[in-house]
Design an enzyme around this catalytic site. Structure first.
Site, PDB file in Angstrom:
ATOM      1  CE  LYS A 164      19.406  75.687 -41.335  1.00  0.00           C
ATOM      2  NZ  LYS A 164      18.952  74.278 -41.388  1.00  0.00           N
ATOM      3  CE  LYS A 171      20.073  80.037 -41.292  1.00  0.00           C
ATOM      4  NZ  LYS A 171      18.979  80.218 -42.281  1.00  0.00           N
ATOM      5  NE  ARG A 222      11.829  75.361 -49.253  1.00  0.00           N
ATOM      6  CZ  ARG A 222      11.787  74.458 -48.265  1.00  0.00           C
ATOM      7  NH1 ARG A 222      11.020  73.382 -48.372  1.00  0.00           N
ATOM      8  NH2 ARG A 222      12.516  74.638 -47.175  1.00  0.00           N
ATOM      9  NE  ARG A 225       8.721  78.736 -46.483  1.00  0.00           N
ATOM     10  CZ  ARG A 225       9.862  78.044 -46.406  1.00  0.00           C
ATOM     11  NH1 ARG A 225       9.873  76.814 -45.949  1.00  0.00           N
ATOM     12  NH2 ARG A 225      10.996  78.602 -46.800  1.00  0.00           N
ATOM     13  NE  ARG A 248      10.639  80.543 -34.861  1.00  0.00           N
ATOM     14  CZ  ARG A 248      10.382  79.748 -33.829  1.00  0.00           C
ATOM     15  NH1 ARG A 248      11.190  78.733 -33.574  1.00  0.00           N
ATOM     16  NH2 ARG A 248       9.325  79.946 -33.078  1.00  0.00           N
ATOM     17  CG  ASP A 261      14.136  77.881 -47.744  1.00  0.00           C
ATOM     18  OD1 ASP A 261      13.264  77.402 -48.500  1.00  0.00           O
ATOM     19  OD2 ASP A 261      14.409  77.391 -46.628  1.00  0.00           O
ATOM     20  CD  GLU A 309      17.718  76.933 -44.219  1.00  0.00           C
ATOM     21  OE1 GLU A 309      17.150  75.857 -44.524  1.00  0.00           O
ATOM     22  OE2 GLU A 309      17.648  77.444 -43.094  1.00  0.00           O
ATOM     23  CG  ASN A 366      15.857  73.391 -47.347  1.00  0.00           C
ATOM     24  OD1 ASN A 366      16.118  73.188 -46.175  1.00  0.00           O
ATOM     25  ND2 ASN A 366      15.601  74.598 -47.816  1.00  0.00           N
TER      26      ASN A 366
END
Length: 319
Positions: free
Chosen positions: A128, A163, A213, A228, A236, A276, A284, A286
């Site tokens: 994050k 978050k 993603r 997504r 979400r 993301d 984000e 990841n």
């Protein structure tokens, strides 16, 4: 490169994965197809004694079978540094146990193993917080442990996403609007009354069109992304939370973001990552155990597992 490449995989219990969706299994299937020797480890199989990182390994054979996707051999002690490659694929939470595991993997790297991703980068790149290194790509973002800061940020933007910094899979993500009577309790919960850092971001309405993603192999992205799309009753964009997968071409803005982030990740020894993007914004980065390999291949035409193993082979040849 040796005739038989020995690959260690540190992961969550293999019996508990969803084989149809699991990216680690996709990597293992491709490695096995290439004749690589697979060694399976969980975190509690690893140890350091007298400065040497070792593991209680079980040779594993994998299958693309939803009912029987693995077979484990007997245990054997292996010096982690004797392996050619170690994939660190343990899912978050990113906690002290995760950090201790990276110390063991760092010792393995110092003894000769190619550890993916680089242990120091796994510790340094919070998924994050790392968007703070790319403010030109990201929405207005606040990282704080102050509830007052969060209230002021909400008043400034009117609608925000909050978050925790250590989670995954869409857990504990809240959309908060000005006037929401639950706002204070949400801020209290996430910061544990000003004692834990959390993140707040300006809300991006384009989330309704999907959270994209983008998988990066050695800093490069394929031409397709996995969008997504949230369920109608949810905000979400996480498949595990009911979002629908959709394959889309990489946009010019996506490519620009990749060109900002990819070289930095490559320099830090991050061979596999998932960034993301919502709308035009990076949200984000990841690096622990990014997912999406299976969906990109199932719904699109991109074989990320093959590209990833190609990149590993190139790294080994360069050594």
């Amino acid at each position: 490169m040796a005739s038989t490449v020995r690959v260690g995989v540190v992961m969550d219990p293999i019996a508990s994965i969803n084989p149809a969706k699991d990216s680690t299994l996709a990597m293992m299937l491709e490695a096995q197809r290439r004749g690589f020797e697979l060694h399976y480890f969980e975190q509690n199989d690893l140890r350091i004694r007298r400065g040497v990182a070792t593991g209680s390994s079980r040779r594993v054979r994998v299958s693309d079978d939803p009912l029987r996707w693995y077979e484990l051999g007997p245990r054997e002690d292996v010096a982690l540094g004797s392996l050619d490659v170690i994939l660190m694929r343990k899912d978050p939470p990113f906690d002290t146990e995760y950090i201790y595991t990276t110390y063991m993997l760092e010792r393995a790297a110092e003894c000769g193993a190619l550890v993916i991703n680089r242990p120091a980068s796994l510790r340094d790149i919070n998924e994050k917080a790392f968007i703070g290194w790319f403010p030109q790509c990201a929405p207005d973002t606040l990282i704080t442990r102050s509830m007052a800061d969060m209230r002021a940020f909400l008043a400034e933007h009117g609608e925000i996403v909050v978050k925790p910094l250590h989670g995954m899979g869409g857990r504990s993500i809240f959309v908060v609007r000005q006037g929401d009577r639950n706002a204070n309790v949400i801020f209290e919960t996430l910061t544990e009354f000003d004692s834990r850092h959390a993140m707040a971001q300006k809300y991006i309405p384009e989330i309704r069109q999907g959270d994209k993603r983008i998988l990066l192999v050695d800093g490069e992205a394929p031409g397709e992304v996995l969008a997504r799309v949230p369920a109608p009753d949810d905000n979400r964009g996480n498949l595990v939370m009911g979002a629908a997968p959709e394959i889309r071409p990489l946009t010019e803005r996506d490519r620009w973001i990749v060109n900002q982030v990819g070289p930095v990740l490559r320099e830090r020894g991050v061979l596999f990552a998932g960034i993301d993007v919502i709308g035009d914004y990076l949200t984000e980065v990841n690096v622990t155990s990014p997912t999406g390999i299976r969906e990109l291949k199932k719904y699109g035409s991109t074989d990320i597992a093959s590209a990833f193993l190609d990149a590993i082979a190139a790294k080994l040849r360069a050594r």
